[in-house]
Design an enzyme around this catalytic site. Structure first.
Site, mmCIF file in Angstrom:
data_model
loop_
_atom_site.group_PDB
_atom_site.id
_atom_site.type_symbol
_atom_site.label_atom_id
_atom_site.label_comp_id
_atom_site.label_asym_id
_atom_site.label_seq_id
_atom_site.Cartn_x
_atom_site.Cartn_y
_atom_site.Cartn_z
ATOM 1 N N ASP A 323 22.644 -60.549 10.711
ATOM 2 C CA ASP A 323 22.123 -59.273 10.230
ATOM 3 C C ASP A 323 21.157 -59.552 9.069
ATOM 4 O O ASP A 323 21.142 -60.644 8.497
ATOM 5 C CB ASP A 323 23.274 -58.340 9.812
ATOM 6 C CG ASP A 323 22.858 -56.875 9.833
ATOM 7 O OD1 ASP A 323 21.646 -56.589 9.905
ATOM 8 O OD2 ASP A 323 23.745 -55.997 9.774
ATOM 9 N N GLU A 523 23.572 -46.565 6.255
ATOM 10 C CA GLU A 523 24.293 -47.709 5.664
ATOM 11 C C GLU A 523 24.976 -47.318 4.343
ATOM 12 O O GLU A 523 25.504 -46.222 4.218
ATOM 13 C CB GLU A 523 23.343 -48.902 5.509
ATOM 14 C CG GLU A 523 22.808 -49.364 6.879
ATOM 15 C CD GLU A 523 22.105 -50.708 6.824
ATOM 16 O OE1 GLU A 523 22.669 -51.653 6.292
ATOM 17 O OE2 GLU A 523 20.985 -50.802 7.365
HETATM 18 C C1 BGC Z 1 21.786 -53.292 9.748
HETATM 19 C C2 BGC Z 1 21.693 -53.541 11.220
HETATM 20 C C3 BGC Z 1 20.270 -53.403 11.674
HETATM 21 C C4 BGC Z 1 19.393 -54.337 10.875
HETATM 22 C C5 BGC Z 1 17.938 -54.290 11.257
HETATM 23 C C6 BGC Z 1 20.778 -54.089 8.976
HETATM 24 O O1 BGC Z 1 20.765 -53.731 7.635
HETATM 25 O O2 BGC Z 1 23.094 -53.594 9.303
HETATM 26 O O3 BGC Z 1 22.544 -52.656 11.910
HETATM 27 O O4 BGC Z 1 20.179 -53.653 13.046
HETATM 28 O O5 BGC Z 1 19.496 -53.998 9.508
HETATM 29 O O6 BGC Z 1 17.321 -53.136 10.807
HETATM 30 C C1 BGC Z 2 15.392 -52.282 6.344
HETATM 31 C C2 BGC Z 2 16.625 -52.092 7.131
HETATM 32 C C3 BGC Z 2 17.690 -52.914 6.506
HETATM 33 C C4 BGC Z 2 17.825 -52.638 5.005
HETATM 34 C C5 BGC Z 2 18.720 -53.584 4.270
HETATM 35 C C6 BGC Z 2 15.633 -51.925 4.913
HETATM 36 O O1 BGC Z 2 14.477 -52.082 4.175
HETATM 37 O O2 BGC Z 2 14.368 -51.506 6.869
HETATM 38 O O3 BGC Z 2 16.441 -52.475 8.447
HETATM 39 O O4 BGC Z 2 18.856 -52.609 7.157
HETATM 40 O O5 BGC Z 2 16.594 -52.757 4.379
HETATM 41 O O6 BGC Z 2 20.013 -53.317 4.416
#
Ligand code: BGC
Ligand code: BGC
Length: 861
Positions: A323, A523
């Site tokens: 991830d 998230e």
């Molecule tokens: C998330 C994932 C996601 C990835 C890409 C991460 O922060 O936990 O679920 O697929 O970002 O955007």
């Molecule tokens: C990204 C997400 C990622 C997150 C970090 C964002 O800037 O676009 O994909 O999950 O940062 O958790």
């Protein structure tokens, strides 16, 4: 023991190591593979694939192999760089888009995927054929990053529909929309079995029930990829899936995102792991590892769960993708260097902005033997196997594909009809007194509430951008708000609908439909301390009560990413519908609420809760016996028009324990208060605290967690910072009211340099154009200070120097100190930041915004 823990070693030694660790970490019950379902290798019987893969592998250079093991984000790599660095995959993360414009056209997306794909094929090694990239995107509820796409309801809604065939059709439609822009791969489905819905990702989960999640996951996988084992599999327009997040993401303590799962191994396997065998059997070839830990060990470092269980016991022969920079959370790693993750079994690291250094470091680690050649070959073999099985070697460049460029599939009438059907099927009726529903469409309808005419709120997070919190109706061409759907239904039948956000009317309506709920989040920004709906703001409840007291029948339509404690709102409504996050097709609500013009019922409610609905503002509990405690409505509950049930007046006692109900709290009871997070930064980068011990990327500052609080230790000599940050918020009103920051702390070692305390304005991981970029290279930019000339930091060196070491002390200062120094408090991301370039150690126990007491002051500094 730490570093040794990540090396492949004899089984006995590993078990011994794990057991020793178990002891330290309070009896982590690791090491019983027999608790896990046994799988069979898929590659068996596919000799042609294996021959092809092995030949290709044999002709690759080490550089090419290491490249395959890395995925970069479009925000940090160009197609030209991909010609030089042949990486295995490119992604566009939650906030990424062509030219950084998340509202760009589908054609710009197709041009982008074409440019990257073509760059990957630009072959300079005559020894073998070119290896195409796979391009990944978070199409987690439709291809929802793309303006004009069909936005399907989020998973929690689909789980309530209890209709696997519907899920499969949604998977097919999503794959078609994803393929239209040349994307090969979606980071979906999430198969978390969420136990504590305070978790900000609860809406990405189908159900709290493992069997349902397993069933729905398999249907979604089949829809997205096509039927495994038939020519349909990955035939255009299908899309590769990633089943995520392995493992235990839905079971962290307190529902904290990226936190620690403390389940027994049998719960881990039977509950949290339940969907993986089903999804793999349905043809899933990629599994995404999770950010969370299991008994203190980060999943990205767990050789036992990734290699022994998933690849060994479960015989998964696809590849494991990491991830987003999750490797930096492993002790001893940074986002730029992490042999431990590869050694544990990650095959491809998601290194969005860190790919280049990771490439150099990984290459060096293979050359020096830190990462064995066999591990590299195994990882690359898996990646090539997936690319082969998915037909990637046969796919044309996106602009030439038969399934790309037909942008009419984005938001096509068929797909919108399907999404609308999903909305209808996902609605759960919790209350319906005296047959309030269904409504007569010839009625005079008042529609109220901030979510009634707002497709952005309907869609929730992971829509257009990561958090989905900047979207308006204009961002959803072809979409329908809930109000628009109601208006169409009633005007067609001779009724009328007016929208008043505040529920005002001049002519008394026959009925009021109040649409309200959670604002978008994704998230950790969605983590909560309790399940109270909007603590501190009773504005929706007041509106419901006012309309109710005027004897107007009140229908509440509640939009949320999870069940929340709404007993007062239930009491103030005649009918109450849980509508989750329905997406772009809001008309599905009116379909069910209103009868046909001839008086017949068009669609009855069929949705049933996939999650228990709480009786108090604290989460439902799951007994080891399988029982459930603390539910007001059990999983499976849902009324319909033929089964009425009187709902008695509910208790309005939220039952929030005192340690969770601290107003203005940023840090309390030895943990940072959700949705805030602790971040550590130094000259190289910033990292979020997700374990009991975290070190900043260059080691300048550490935070360690204990029962007393969090101890930050600065080691100098570079300037480094610890901050409590989250989504940007406007603090001007608090400053004007004279609110103060109050912090209870204990100095462990007095500062040797200047210590500054203040507010910061840059959001972590921010990509919003108005904000400065994240501190990837170098210290946070000065714009982060919320002011021109550094006025948003106070020099509190003397206070910390004179505080008695080892004794608890309370310090406070007024927020107005910053406005008085011309700081702009309209977009504060971190209400508290502490920075020094010397040595200093401090334990924090409580941090709060408190009402003004006494005169405004700036910490006496
Ligand atoms: C998330 C994932 C996601 C990835 C890409 C991460 O922060 O936990 O679920 O697929 O970002 O955007
Ligand atoms: C990204 C997400 C990622 C997150 C970090 C964002 O800037 O676009 O994909 O999950 O940062 O958790």
């Amino acid at each position: 023991m730490k570093s040794d823990d990540f090396r492949p070693r004899a089984h006995a030694a590993r078990i011994a190591g794990v057991m020793a660790l178990c002891f330290v970490l309070n009896a982590a019950p690791a090491g019983q593979p027999e608790l896990w379902p046994q799988g069979t290798h898929r590659a068996n019987g596919r000799a042609d694939t294996e021959v092809f893969v092995n030949q290709l592998l044999a002709s690759m250079t080490l550089e090419e192999k290491v490249g395959q093991m890395i995925q970069a984000d479009i925000g940090s790599i160009t197609p030209a760089q991909l010609r030089t660095y042949k990486l295995g995959s490119i992604l566009s993360g939650g906030g990424g888009a062509p030219s950084n414009d998340v509202r760009t056209t589908p054609q710009a997306w197709l041009d982008l995927t074409t440019a990257f794909f073509s760059a990957s094929l630009a072959n300079d090694n005559p020894a073998h054929q070119a290896i195409p990239i796979i391009f990944g995107i978070d199409a987690v509820h439709g291809n929802a990053k793309i303006v004009g796409a069909t936005v399907f309801p989020h998973n929690i809604a689909l789980g309530a529909a209890h209709d696997p065939a519907l899920m499969r059709r949604i998977g097919e439609a999503t794959a078609q929309e994803v393929s239209s822009i040349g994307v090969d791969w979606t980071f979906a489905p999430t198969v978390a079995v969420v136990r504590d819905v305070r978790w900000g990702r609860a809406y990405e989960s189908y159900s709290e029930n493992p069997d349902l999640v397993a069933q729905y996951a398999a249907a979604m996988v089949t829809g997205l990829q096509g039927e495994w084992g038939t020519p349909d599999f990955m035939a255009p327009p299908h899309t590769l899936v990633s089943v995520k997040h392995f493992l235990g993401d839905g079971g962290t303590t307190g529902g904290r995102d990226q936190g620690n799962n403390e389940s027994s191994e049998s719960v881990l396997s039977q509950v949290h792991g339940a969907a993986y065998p089903a999804a793999i059997q349905a043809g899933a070839l990629i599994v995404m590892a999770s950010y969370n830990s299991w008994h203190g060990i980060k999943m990205h470092a767990s050789h036992y769960l990734l290699s022994d269980i998933l690849k060994g016991r479960m015989a998964f022969d696809g590849f494991i993708v990491g991830d987003w920079n999750a490797q930096e959370q492993i002790p001893g790693c940074t986002k730029f260097s992490c042999p431990a993750a590869y050694l544990a079994g990650i095959d491809m690291l998601m290194a969005p902005d860190s790919w280049r250094q990771l490439y150099d470091n990984t290459l060096a680690q293979v050359r020096s033997g830190v990462i064995p050649q066999e591990r590299v070959d195994d990882a690359v073999r898996r990646i090539l196997r997936v690319k082969t099985l998915a037909g990637m070697f046969l796919r044309a460049t996106p602009s030439q594909r038969s399934d790309a460029g037909h942008f009419e599939v984005l938001g096509s009438p068929e797909h919108r009809a399907l999404a609308r059907e999903a909305v209808r099927k996902s609605l759960v009726l919790l209350k319906n007194e005296h047959g309030t529903l269904p409504l007569k469409p010839s009625s005079q309808v008042l529609v109220a509430g901030e979510a009634a005419d707002d497709i952005g709120i309907q869609a929730g997070g992971w829509t257009i951008d990561w958090q989905g919190d900047h979207n308006t109706n204009a961002d959803f061409p072809g979409g329908t708000s809930i109000f628009a759907g109601i208006r169409t239904a009633v005007t067609a039948a001779g009724g009328s609908a007016i929208f008043s956000r505040e529920g005002q009317f001049s002519k008394r309506p026959d009925v009021a439909i109040v649409v309200f709920g959670e604002r978008p989040y994704a998230e950790f920004e969605g983590d909560r301390e309790t399940l109270a709906y909007w603590p501190g703001d009773s504005h929706d409840l007041q509106m419901l009560r006012r309309l109710h007291s005027q004897h107007i029948p009140v229908v509440a339509v509640f939009l949320s990413g999870r069940p929340l404690w709404v007993n007062p709102e239930l009491n103030a409504s005649d009918a109450f519908v849980a509508a989750w996050l329905p997406g772009s097709e809001g008309a599905g609500i009116a379909d069910v609420l209103f009868r046909a013009a001839d008086g017949s019922v068009r669609y009855d409610f069929t949705g049933k809760l996939g999650f228990s609905w709480p009786q108090t503002a604290m989460p439902v509990t799951f007994e080891p016996s399988g029982g459930v405690g603390g539910a007001r409505f059990a999983r499976g509950f849902g009324l319909d028009y033929t089964h009425a049930a009187h709902l008695p007046h509910l208790s309005e006692q939220a039952h929030i324990p005192p340690d969770r109900a601290v107003p203005g709290s940023l840090y309390h009871a030895a943990h940072v208060t959700a949705p805030w997070s602790i971040y550590l930064s130094d000259a190289s980068a910033e990292v979020r605290l997700t374990t009991s011990q975290q070190i900043s990327p260059q080691g300048a500052v550490t935070v360690a967690q204990s029962a007393a609080g969090s101890t930050a230790t600065w080691n100098g000599p570079q300037r480094s910072m610890v901050r409590i940050a989250g989504r940007q918020a406007d603090f001007r009103a608090q400053a004007a009211r004279g609110e103060q920051v109050e912090m209870r702390f204990r100095v462990e070692a007095a500062p040797t340099g200047r210590v500054q305390v203040g507010v910061r304005c840059v959001e972590p991981y921010s990509r919003h154009p108005a904000e400065a970029p994240p501190a990837a290279n170098g210290p946070p930019p000065d714009a982060a200070l919320c002011a021109q000339a550094g006025g948003a930091m106070l020099d509190l060196t003397r206070i910390f120097q004179h505080a008695p070491a080892g004794k608890w002390t309370t310090l406070s200062y007024s927020l107005s100190c910053f406005s008085a120094r011309n700081a702009d408090l309209s977009n504060v991301a971190a209400p508290l930041a502490i920075e020094t370039d010397g040595h200093f150690s401090l334990t924090i126990a409580d941090i709060r915004l408190v009402p003004r007491h006494g005169a405004a002051h700036c910490g006496g500094a």
